[in-house]
Design an enzyme around this catalytic site. Structure first.
Site, PDB file in Angstrom:
ATOM      1  N   HIS A   1     -20.516  29.168  21.724  1.00  0.00           N
ATOM      2  CA  HIS A   1     -21.285  28.049  22.293  1.00  0.00           C
ATOM      3  C   HIS A   1     -21.921  27.214  21.183  1.00  0.00           C
ATOM      4  O   HIS A   1     -21.892  25.978  21.218  1.00  0.00           O
ATOM      5  CB  HIS A   1     -22.403  28.587  23.196  1.00  0.00           C
ATOM      6  CG  HIS A   1     -21.939  29.245  24.443  1.00  0.00           C
ATOM      7  ND1 HIS A   1     -21.055  28.649  25.320  1.00  0.00           N
ATOM      8  CD2 HIS A   1     -22.238  30.454  24.984  1.00  0.00           C
ATOM      9  CE1 HIS A   1     -20.841  29.464  26.340  1.00  0.00           C
ATOM     10  NE2 HIS A   1     -21.537  30.560  26.159  1.00  0.00           N
TER      11      HIS A   1
ATOM     12  N   HIS B   1     -19.676  35.658  21.172  1.00  0.00           N
ATOM     13  CA  HIS B   1     -19.667  34.810  22.370  1.00  0.00           C
ATOM     14  C   HIS B   1     -20.662  33.651  22.221  1.00  0.00           C
ATOM     15  O   HIS B   1     -20.298  32.481  22.386  1.00  0.00           O
ATOM     16  CB  HIS B   1     -20.025  35.674  23.580  1.00  0.00           C
ATOM     17  CG  HIS B   1     -20.097  34.934  24.878  1.00  0.00           C
ATOM     18  ND1 HIS B   1     -19.105  35.006  25.828  1.00  0.00           N
ATOM     19  CD2 HIS B   1     -21.031  34.108  25.402  1.00  0.00           C
ATOM     20  CE1 HIS B   1     -19.428  34.263  26.865  1.00  0.00           C
ATOM     21  NE2 HIS B   1     -20.605  33.702  26.630  1.00  0.00           N
ATOM     22  N   GLU B   2     -21.921  33.996  21.914  1.00  0.00           N
ATOM     23  CA  GLU B   2     -22.944  32.952  21.843  1.00  0.00           C
ATOM     24  C   GLU B   2     -22.715  32.011  20.662  1.00  0.00           C
ATOM     25  O   GLU B   2     -23.039  30.824  20.729  1.00  0.00           O
ATOM     26  CB  GLU B   2     -24.334  33.588  21.773  1.00  0.00           C
ATOM     27  CG  GLU B   2     -24.694  34.453  22.973  1.00  0.00           C
ATOM     28  CD  GLU B   2     -24.555  33.759  24.314  1.00  0.00           C
ATOM     29  OE1 GLU B   2     -24.622  32.502  24.356  1.00  0.00           O
ATOM     30  OE2 GLU B   2     -24.367  34.456  25.323  1.00  0.00           O
TER      31      GLU B   2
END
Length: 638
Positions: free
Chosen positions: A430, A426-427
């Site tokens: 980003h 997920h990170e």
């Protein structure tokens, strides 16, 4: 950094993409407490953690003295910026000069703020780092004050004169920025009023800052583990206890955690009430109808997008209720409580997942994004981009941050669960959007709103699931991964919408002049929780305090974007499945590299998803229903 100043003033240049994801809020937690606890590193202090597991802030500034030099430089630039006042409309070159100087100032501010907040977040109690952070905050306030005239001056330029300025070749690269500033005309006050509001920004940020300190400082109790041994409950290890196969263990951790929060319910309520009052006040003085409109307007998101989300999810709550019935049955529970929701179904790998294994799984899951994408992921893992392990003095949760002049940085609190593996993916989503945008876009359009940021992050989660599910060989393994996937829907699409609905409700209640005391907040939240989870789940009274665990409620209508983005990324993942490399290249060029070069809805539509309609939410519900049917089919097989 002050969000109100960033939104309402030309200081909206900020390219830092800070996405804070507390443990257990946005991702499916899918592994129970380790049966091999001795394998899990337990670091008492930051000094004990090997260097390869800590981010390298010396890649931003070699030392505090270098940071201090740039801080003084930024202060000087901020004070000198007033020389441009009254001159912006004089000529294209004067306008260009003003924008370039503001961009340089904002760019330097981003870098300074990154170093300060990243340093403090891994050493929260360090007085020297607190002082550094305070200096960065004061600098941000100063910049807000010294640049507050900029936006009103641009807005005040007559339309015909601005049109003529925009015809010049000198201002062609700045057209998107200038049009965006002009768009705020109905909501921009006089320069004196904007300066006054900018100066008040630290007061508006007090509830958020105090909430962060209170959440950190509340001492959690010791609890008895399965062997009757006293263990210290912490915000980091709570997730492992709430996933434990032993229901009594789950109940013990859940009750201890929420009862402790309940001891501070009035303080939490006052802080949240203060934040809501500030939101409504700033919206009102800027002539917005609601704080929701004020929050969505800077990112060019129409209010119906928010309303469509809540309405469409509410219309499909029967699917969540159905999933709860299935999970209750598979877990063999007579009564299913809120503390039972995170227990995985299927082949539960009750072991600690070493970080190196997690890295390999993420790289394998995301290889479909192409060799260039994987090459940057390896750079992130190997060269000081990621801060991995938790200590008592580290901020909880996970986030990605960065500045235009640095590589992305990722904060983790890795506990070795499958949920943590998903968090890494997920990170990194980003981080990759920041990397591609900064590489492709100039500073003015490199930053991107959260509305598109969470598409990049949740796309990685979808891809990771598809990779791991495809490798599953047995029925139990398939059930396990399907459960994780369904939990991602529950936590990200359903649960974040629940938070979004609560956030809208409390702003409307305050706007109507009603009190947001602790009992009112608890009553509202408990009723909402019962609506979302349905009759097969007991909404334990302690869950009424869950709102006190959600820092996102202090971030100006932030959480809805997790849900909308999850729906959008589900559609993009499906396109990658069906179209392969063509979809990947379109997503990279039209979305990951786009920054804020166009409105977010326009960018997503070019990538292949039209979020102006409820269709993506409805399609995501169809995907959830399909996965649920497969889950039910497998669970029925003998």
């Amino acid at each position: 950094m002050n969000r109100k100043t960033i939104k309402m003033l030309a200081a909206a240049f900020c390219a830092t993409s800070l996405t804070i994801q507390p443990m257990g809020l946005g991702h499916a937690a899918a592994a129970a407490a380790s049966s091999h606890a001795e394998q899990r590193p337990a670091y008492k202090s930051r000094q004990e953690i090997p260097a390869q597991y800590k981010w390298r802030l010396d890649q931003i500034y070699k030392d505090k003295a270098s940071w201090e030099q740039d801080r003084m430089k930024a202060e000087k630039l901020a004070r000198a910026f007033a020389a441009n006042q009254g001159k912006l409309a004089a000529s294209p070159n004067d306008m260009k000069k003003g924008i370039d100087e503001l961009a340089a100032l904002s760019r330097l501010r981003d870098k300074l703020a990154l170093y300060a907040h990243a340093g403090l977040d891994v050493n929260i109690s360090n007085a020297q780092l607190q002082d550094l952070y305070d200096k960065a905050s004061r600098l941000s306030t100063l910049i807000g004050e010294k640049t507050a005239w900029f936006s009103p001056e641009i807005v005040a330029i007559p339309d015909d004169k601005m049109a003529k300025l925009l015809e010049s070749k000198e201002l062609a690269p700045y057209k998107r920025f200038l049009e965006d500033v002009r768009r705020t005309k109905p909501y921009t006050l006089s320069k004196e009023m904007e300066q006054l509001l900018a100066a008040s920004a630290p007061l508006a940020d007090l509830p958020d800052n105090a909430y962060g300190m209170l959440s950190k400082d509340i001492p959690l109790p010791k609890i008895k583990d399965e062997k009757g041994k006293d263990v210290q409950l912490s915000r980091a290890n709570y997730v492992t206890y709430i996933e434990n196969r032993n229901q009594a263990m789950r109940k013990t951790a859940f009750t201890a955690y929420y009862n402790t929060l309940g001891n501070f319910q009035d303080t939490f309520a006052q802080l949240l009430s203060g934040k809501v009052k500030a939101d409504n006040y700033y919206a009102r003085v800027h002539h917005f109808k609601t704080a929701l409109e004020a929050s969505l307007y800077p990112n060019e998101i129409p209010v119906p997008v928010y309303d469509n989300l809540i309405r469409t999810v509410d219309d499909n709550l029967a699917l969540l209720h159905r999933y709860m019935v299935d999970k209750k049955k598979l877990l063999g529970l007579k009564d299913m409580h809120m503390y039972d929701l995170y227990v995985p179904v299927g082949a539960n790998k009750q072991r600690y997942i070493p970080y190196e294994e997690a890295k390999a799984r993420v790289l394998a899951g995301l290889k479909v994004m192409g060799n260039d994408y994987v090459k940057v992921l390896k750079e992130a893992f190997d060269n000081g981009w990621i801060d991995v392990y938790s200590t008592n003095d580290k901020r909880t949760g996970a986030y990605q941050t960065g500045a235009y002049d640095t590589h992305p940085y990722l904060l983790l609190n890795y506990q070795g669960t499958d949920g943590d593996v998903s968090t890494i993916a997920h990170e990194l989503g980003h981080a990759m959007q920041s990397y591609y945008s900064n590489k492709k876009q100039p500073y003015l359009t490199a930053g991107y709103p959260i509305f598109t940021a969470e598409v990049a992050s949740t796309l990685n989660e979808h891809l990771l699931f598809k990779s791991e599910y495809a490798k599953a060989k047995t029925k139990e393994e398939k059930l396990y991964f399907l459960n994780r996937y369904l939990e991602n829907f529950r936590n990200t699409l359903f649960r974040q919408t629940q938070f979004a609905e609560f956030e809208k409700m409390i702003h409307e209640k305050e706007l109507a002049g009603e009190s947001l005391n602790a009992e009112t907040l608890k009553k509202m939240y408990l009723a909402l929780n019962k609506k979302y989870y349905g009759p097969s789940v007991i909404s334990d009274p302690q869950i009424a305090m869950e709102w006190s665990r959600i820092p996102h409620l202090y971030y100006d209508y932030y959480v809805y974007q997790y849900a909308t983005s999850f729906a959008a990324s589900a559609a993009l993942a499906d396109q990658i499945d069906k179209q392969g490399a063509n979809a990947v290249e379109r997503i990279k060029s039209k979305f990951l590299e786009a920054g804020s070069s166009a409105p977010p809805l326009t960018i997503l539509k070019a990538a292949g998803v039209d979020m102006s309609t409820p269709q993506p939410i409805e399609n995501a519900m169809k995907q959830f229903k399909s996965a649920l049917a497969e889950f039910e089919k497998l669970s029925a097989e003998k």
